[in-house]
Design an enzyme around this catalytic site. Structure first.
Site, PDB file in Angstrom:
ATOM      1  CE  LYS A  77      10.124  -5.124   3.806  1.00 43.84           C
ATOM      2  NZ  LYS A  77      10.632  -4.638   2.497  1.00 43.84           N
ATOM      3  CB  THR A  78      12.094   0.673   7.703  1.00 46.04           C
ATOM      4  OG1 THR A  78      12.670  -0.576   7.344  1.00 46.04           O
ATOM      5  CG2 THR A  78      12.689   1.153   9.010  1.00 46.04           C
ATOM      6  CG  ASP A 122      14.097  -4.991   8.670  1.00 50.43           C
ATOM      7  OD1 ASP A 122      13.199  -5.467   7.939  1.00 50.43           O
ATOM      8  OD2 ASP A 122      15.026  -4.297   8.229  1.00 50.43           O
ATOM      9  CB  THR A 171      12.364  -9.828   1.774  1.00 52.28           C
ATOM     10  OG1 THR A 171      13.166 -10.735   2.539  1.00 52.28           O
ATOM     11  CG2 THR A 171      12.890  -8.426   1.957  1.00 52.28           C
ATOM     12  NE  ARG A 230      16.820   1.089   1.267  1.00 50.69           N
ATOM     13  CZ  ARG A 230      16.444  -0.037   1.849  1.00 50.69           C
ATOM     14  NH1 ARG A 230      16.645  -1.180   1.245  1.00 50.69           N
ATOM     15  NH2 ARG A 230      15.871  -0.006   3.017  1.00 50.69           N
TER      16      ARG A 230
HETATM   17  P1  ADP Z   1      12.199  -1.224   3.461  1.00 46.20           P
HETATM   18  O1  ADP Z   1      12.098  -1.157   4.963  1.00 46.20           O
HETATM   19  O2  ADP Z   1      10.984  -1.832   2.821  1.00 46.20           O
HETATM   20  O3  ADP Z   1      13.472  -1.879   2.974  1.00 46.20           O
HETATM   21  P2  ADP Z   1      12.401   1.665   3.676  1.00 46.20           P
HETATM   22  O4  ADP Z   1      11.201   1.962   4.522  1.00 46.20           O
HETATM   23  O5  ADP Z   1      13.733   1.698   4.360  1.00 46.20           O
HETATM   24  O6  ADP Z   1      12.217   0.271   2.905  1.00 46.20           O
HETATM   25  O7  ADP Z   1      12.365   2.690   2.436  1.00 46.20           O
HETATM   26  C1  ADP Z   1      13.517   3.045   1.715  1.00 46.20           C
HETATM   27  C2  ADP Z   1      13.511   4.533   1.441  1.00 46.20           C
HETATM   28  O8  ADP Z   1      12.549   4.796   0.418  1.00 46.20           O
HETATM   29  C3  ADP Z   1      13.121   5.405   2.626  1.00 46.20           C
HETATM   30  O9  ADP Z   1      14.238   5.977   3.210  1.00 46.20           O
HETATM   31  C4  ADP Z   1      12.193   6.464   2.089  1.00 46.20           C
HETATM   32  O10 ADP Z   1      12.914   7.669   1.923  1.00 46.20           O
HETATM   33  C5  ADP Z   1      11.791   5.970   0.734  1.00 46.20           C
HETATM   34  N1  ADP Z   1      10.363   5.608   0.675  1.00 46.20           N
HETATM   35  C6  ADP Z   1       9.844   4.390   0.899  1.00 46.20           C
HETATM   36  N2  ADP Z   1       8.519   4.388   0.712  1.00 46.20           N
HETATM   37  C7  ADP Z   1       8.186   5.635   0.340  1.00 46.20           C
HETATM   38  C8  ADP Z   1       6.927   6.267  -0.021  1.00 46.20           C
HETATM   39  N3  ADP Z   1       5.807   5.559  -0.047  1.00 46.20           N
HETATM   40  N4  ADP Z   1       6.947   7.559  -0.341  1.00 46.20           N
HETATM   41  C9  ADP Z   1       8.107   8.248  -0.345  1.00 46.20           C
HETATM   42  N5  ADP Z   1       9.322   7.723  -0.031  1.00 46.20           N
HETATM   43  C10 ADP Z   1       9.361   6.423   0.317  1.00 46.20           C
END
Ligand code: ADP
Length: 343
Positions: A77-78, A122, A171, A230
């Site tokens: 998401k981030t 977030d 979430t 992640r």
């Molecule tokens: P969330 O915000 O949903 O908790 P993040 O955006 O921080 O998740 O993603 C976690 C990690 O996973 C990121 O640092 C990134 O390296 C990796 N990641 C997430 N989505 C992808 C994707 N679609 N392709 C490649 N790497 C991804």
């Protein structure tokens, strides 16, 4: 390629409010974030819908509509919010629900936004209600009503804002109030990744980090990563350490298996807490149903940790079932051994 700048704003939360993230891995994981939509692996429907919205907004010369991203932690998401800012050729300001304790925390951020900028919030479901109300007119009319003084001398002034894009991440979409949810034009749900998609994530990350890896090794890590990029990136780094110390530096299938076993990740990709959760329902509560509060107390964990981090994957994979009277494990067949045991 223009790299988007991220500014973190808002008062620092108490230590107790911070997310239990694998902090040691963060710097390296950050550099693994895909920066453009074309590099983002999986989530094809989300990516497709977003691509259309981005192109249309750019053609009209307008900021993108407000976006709500929902789905379990670690799914990207981030990352998508950063990508939105990059694709719109703008910058992103990041904050989170718990950081916005008072209306003035939000006001300070909103009034400083530049035209077209992305504001990423977030854990948007954790914004206090008094702060959330300010968001309504900010999102809809790009202005905020600020009350000066109190009582008989109270006066409201309208402060105009520049047109911005709010990207909210949560979430728990179910915890969002209807007025807030209704103000997002684009709602995107992120689901767990397939083992094949995560194999691509692992291979891409290995390439960036210069880690020699065989395709079977990448798949072994991917299929045990709970459908979560992640986790895949974190396990890749642990397996790399193991390959360096106990192997020839190359991640093969066997090295991955041995390293993951040491990390406490089993054949199904479940970790120690997953197994403790399932074993507790199975053995202490005879398969359930058991209420989430009782389960959390027995496991000595927060209910939020169980609901946000542990359960979504176990529910999706059918290891646990949620019923009106509580959580239960699927009926064990008499001819099958128990899958999980406590301790
Ligand atoms: P969330 O915000 O949903 O908790 P993040 O955006 O921080 O998740 O993603 C976690 C990690 O996973 C990121 O640092 C990134 O390296 C990796 N990641 C997430 N989505 C992808 C994707 N679609 N392709 C490649 N790497 C991804």
């Amino acid at each position: 390629m223009a790299r988007e700048k991220v500014v973190k704003r808002g008062p620092q939360p108490d230590a107790g409010e911070q997310k239990p993230l694998p902090a040691a891995d963060e710097p390296a994981i950050k550099s693994l974030r895909p920066r453009r939509l074309a590099e983002y692996i999986g989530q094809t429907q989300v990516v497709g819908n977003l691509a259309v919205a981005l192109q249309a907004a750019k053609q009209r010369g307008e900021p993108l509509d407000h976006v709500l991203l929902h789905g379990p932690p670690g799914l990207g998401k981030t990352t998508l919010s950063h990508i939105i800012a990059t694709e719109m050729e703008t910058t992103m300001v990041a904050t989170s629900g718990p950081m916005l304790e008072k209306p003035k925390d939000l006001m300070g951020i909103l009034t400083n936004l530049e035209a077209g900028q992305v504001l990423f919030i977030d854990e948007i479901h954790r914004i206090p209600h008094t702060v959330e109300e300010f968001l309504y007119s900010a999102m809809e009319d790009f202005q905020v009503d600020f009350v000066l003084d109190r009582g008989a001398f109270a006066k409201t002034i309208k402060i105009p804002l520049k047109r911005f894009t709010l990207v909210g991440a949560t979430t728990r979409a179910g915890l969002l109030t209807a007025p807030l949810r209704d103000r997002f034009g684009i709602l995107l749900h992120l689901d767990f990744y397939t083992a094949e998609e995560l194999t691509e994530v692992v291979a891409r990350s290995a390439d960036i980090l210069d880690i020699p890896i065989e395709p079977d090794g990448a798949f072994e890590i991917a299929r045990r990563s709970r459908g979560t990029p992640r986790i895949a990136n974190r396990l890749l780094r642990r397996v790399r350490d193991y390959a360096q110390v106990h192997g020839r530096g190359v991640i093969t299938r066997d090295i991955a298996r041995l390293a993951l076993e040491r990390e406490g990740i089993d054949e199904r990709g479940l970790d120690a807490l997953d197994r403790r959760y399932l074993a507790t329902i199975d053995e202490l509560y005879a398969g359930g149903p058991v209420g989430i509060e009782a389960l959390a107390a027995t496991l000595n964990e927060e209910t939020d940790t169980l609901e946000d981090i542990i359960e979504p994957y176990l529910l999706k994979e059918g290891y646990v079932i949620r019923t009106a009277s509580g959580r239960k494990t699927p009926q064990a067949r008499a001819d099958q051994p128990r899958l999980f045991s406590v301790g």
